[in-house]
Design a protein around this motif. Structure first.
Motif, PDB file in Angstrom:
ATOM      1  N   ILE A  14      47.541  42.010  44.730  1.00  0.00           N
ATOM      2  CA  ILE A  14      47.813  40.883  43.832  1.00  0.00           C
ATOM      3  C   ILE A  14      46.946  40.936  42.569  1.00  0.00           C
ATOM      4  N   ALA A  74      41.525  42.658  41.617  1.00  0.00           N
ATOM      5  CA  ALA A  74      40.941  42.835  42.943  1.00  0.00           C
ATOM      6  C   ALA A  74      41.230  44.258  43.384  1.00  0.00           C
ATOM      7  N   GLY A  77      43.083  47.582  50.022  1.00  0.00           N
ATOM      8  CA  GLY A  77      44.387  47.433  50.660  1.00  0.00           C
ATOM      9  C   GLY A  77      44.478  48.342  51.863  1.00  0.00           C
ATOM     10  N   ILE A 261      40.772  29.655  48.474  1.00  0.00           N
ATOM     11  CA  ILE A 261      40.244  30.895  47.890  1.00  0.00           C
ATOM     12  C   ILE A 261      40.984  31.264  46.601  1.00  0.00           C
ATOM     13  N   GLY A 262      42.213  30.814  46.466  1.00  0.00           N
ATOM     14  CA  GLY A 262      43.002  31.133  45.275  1.00  0.00           C
ATOM     15  C   GLY A 262      42.554  30.399  44.018  1.00  0.00           C
ATOM     16  N   GLU A 277      35.959  38.010  37.446  1.00  0.00           N
ATOM     17  CA  GLU A 277      36.967  38.317  38.475  1.00  0.00           C
ATOM     18  C   GLU A 277      37.141  37.147  39.428  1.00  0.00           C
ATOM     19  N   HIS A 280      38.721  36.120  45.401  1.00  0.00           N
ATOM     20  CA  HIS A 280      39.582  36.662  46.456  1.00  0.00           C
ATOM     21  C   HIS A 280      39.799  38.169  46.316  1.00  0.00           C
ATOM     22  N   GLY A 281      40.352  38.755  47.369  1.00  0.00           N
ATOM     23  CA  GLY A 281      40.640  40.181  47.381  1.00  0.00           C
ATOM     24  C   GLY A 281      42.075  40.460  46.956  1.00  0.00           C
ATOM     25  N   ALA A 283      44.754  40.738  48.739  1.00  0.00           N
ATOM     26  CA  ALA A 283      45.770  40.041  49.555  1.00  0.00           C
ATOM     27  C   ALA A 283      47.013  40.871  49.833  1.00  0.00           C
ATOM     28  N   PRO A 284      46.881  41.979  50.567  1.00  0.00           N
ATOM     29  CA  PRO A 284      48.043  42.847  50.811  1.00  0.00           C
ATOM     30  C   PRO A 284      49.202  42.104  51.475  1.00  0.00           C
ATOM     31  N   ASN A 293      48.317  32.988  43.845  1.00  0.00           N
ATOM     32  CA  ASN A 293      47.823  31.942  42.955  1.00  0.00           C
ATOM     33  C   ASN A 293      46.989  32.609  41.848  1.00  0.00           C
ATOM     34  N   ASP A 333      49.682  28.686  48.580  1.00  0.00           N
ATOM     35  CA  ASP A 333      48.383  28.539  49.255  1.00  0.00           C
ATOM     36  C   ASP A 333      47.789  27.138  49.117  1.00  0.00           C
TER      37      ASP A 333
END
Ligand code: NAD
Length: 355
Positions: A14, A74, A77, A261-262, A277, A280-281, A283-284, A293, A333
């Motif tokens: 994402i 981010a 994955g 987190i979003g 940044e 969050h990561g 989000a795979p 988000n 989310d």
């Protein structure tokens, strides 16, 4: 017109989607504030590994070093999970932090508008809470030597070293005071000075640095108490400055007061160039579906404008637009009854509309 060069490194998952929306917002706000942008996009993380065999190619690193600020999406994955540790996408983050000299991580925890209902705490406890955690990022127990697992007296022992030099403490303390000066002029330094000598020194140096910031009120708190207070009465905090490990834990705790987190932006500063940044990561599980988000990344752009370019009104304009949009629209989310659910792209468009 001032010209600012921004390196955009979307990364993976994402990251690609949310940075696109954040760049749309950045362009609009820059235009509104008489700032000319030079945007350059470069690969990082797994995407960069696939292209070049390394998660942080030289070209990307050089572009970041030549920029005025860096916007990161981010990295990571499932596709790259079995790679050797040395070329994992997440290694790019460590490389960037150390190459850019980013020793201070800023993590705001703020509740936007009626998102207060997304918190697991009672409305009266969290409503109006607005905390900034300033975490030391390049020292302390995560980096101290000696470290490792060795055998002593016939059994294995794990060893890590908590080391801080006076200069490391002084420079992060200064950042803490400077951030507090731009907020409510209240700084809490968190340590464990009753047990750890390293943080006894931390407390001593922070107290010494305070003499140069007479307009900021300073208090010290042990980390165990700070954790309790953060959940019991978060509104007592404004700016918190602390070590790498305590900051890692406390910033996640503070962030969760806000419920999602979003919504969490971050900034890493200290060197000439700041890195911005979302927390969050990649989000795979939702990547490529227009479900992410983008607000954490959009708010990170606000932090860039504030902390790298001193455009405080520009950050405020973004925050205001985000609050206005949340009144009507939500991504999955943070969806709640009575709101209209939108995807990543539409959320970006709605923020643009409100600017
Ligand atoms: P994650 O933050 O990617 O996702 C956790 C959960 O939150 C997932 O269910 C995800 O769908 C959801 N989520 C995260 N961001 C969202 C957003 N903007 N909108 C809506 N939902 C969102 O954490 P993870 O699943 O533990 O890690 C996935 C990958 O990201 C891993 O490879 C990890 O190493 C990497 N990672 C990277 C960074 C970074 O680049 N700074 C940070 C954390 C994790």
């Amino acid at each position: 017109m001032t010209v600012k060069k921004i390196a955009v490194i979307p990364g993976d998952g994402i990251g690609l989607e949310v940075t696109k929306e954040a760049v749309k917002v950045l362009k609009k706000v820059a235009d509104d504030h008489g700032m000319q942008l030079e945007l350059e996009e470069h690969p990082v993380g797994g995407t960069a590994y696939d292209l070049t065999g390394t998660p942080l190619p030289d070209e990307t690193l050089q572009a970041c070093k030549n920029a005025d600020a860096v916007l990161l999406g981010a990295v990571g994955g499932t596709k790259w999970e079995s790679l050797d540790f040395s070329v994992r996408p997440e290694r790019a983050l460590l490389g960037l932090r150390s190459e850019l000299g980013l020793y201070a991580n800023l993590r705001p925890a703020q509740i936007y508008g009626d998102l207060v209902d997304a918190s697991t705490l009672k409305r009266e406890v969290v409503e109006g809470a607005d905390i900034m955690v300033v975490r030391e990022l390049t020292g302390g127990i995560y980096f101290g030597e000696p470290r490792g697992i060795e055998t002593r007296n016939g059994e294995r022992v794990g060893v890590n070293s908590l080391i801080y030099s006076e200069s490391e403490i002084r420079r992060i303390a200064k950042i803490g005071f400077e951030i507090a000066q731009k907020r409510s002029k209240k700084l809490t330094s968190v340590d464990k000075a009753n047990v750890l000598e390293t943080t006894e020194l931390w407390r001593e140096i922070v107290t010494e640095v305070a003499k140069d910031y007479q307009d900021v009120s300073l208090n010290h708190m042990y980390v165990d108490n700070a954790t309790m207070q953060l959940i019991r009465a978060p509104k007592q905090f404004d700016t918190i400055v602390t070590t790498n490990m305590f900051g890692d834990i406390l910033s996640d705790g503070a962030a969760m007061l806000t419920g999602s987190i979003g919504m969490l932006p971050s900034a890493s500063i200290g060197g000439q160039i700041g890195l911005y940044e979302p927390v969050h990561g990649s989000a795979p599980d939702i990547a490529g579906k227009d479900l992410a988000n983008p607000l954490a990344t959009i708010l990170s752009v606000g932090m860039m404008l504030r902390y790298s370019f001193n455009l405080i009104e520009a950050d405020e304009a973004i925050q205001k637009a985000v609050i206005a949009v949340l009144d009507e629209y939500r991504t999955g989310d943070i969806m709640s009854e009575g709101k209209k659910q939108v995807g990543c792209i539409e959320m970006g468009d709605r923020v643009l509309e409100h600017l």
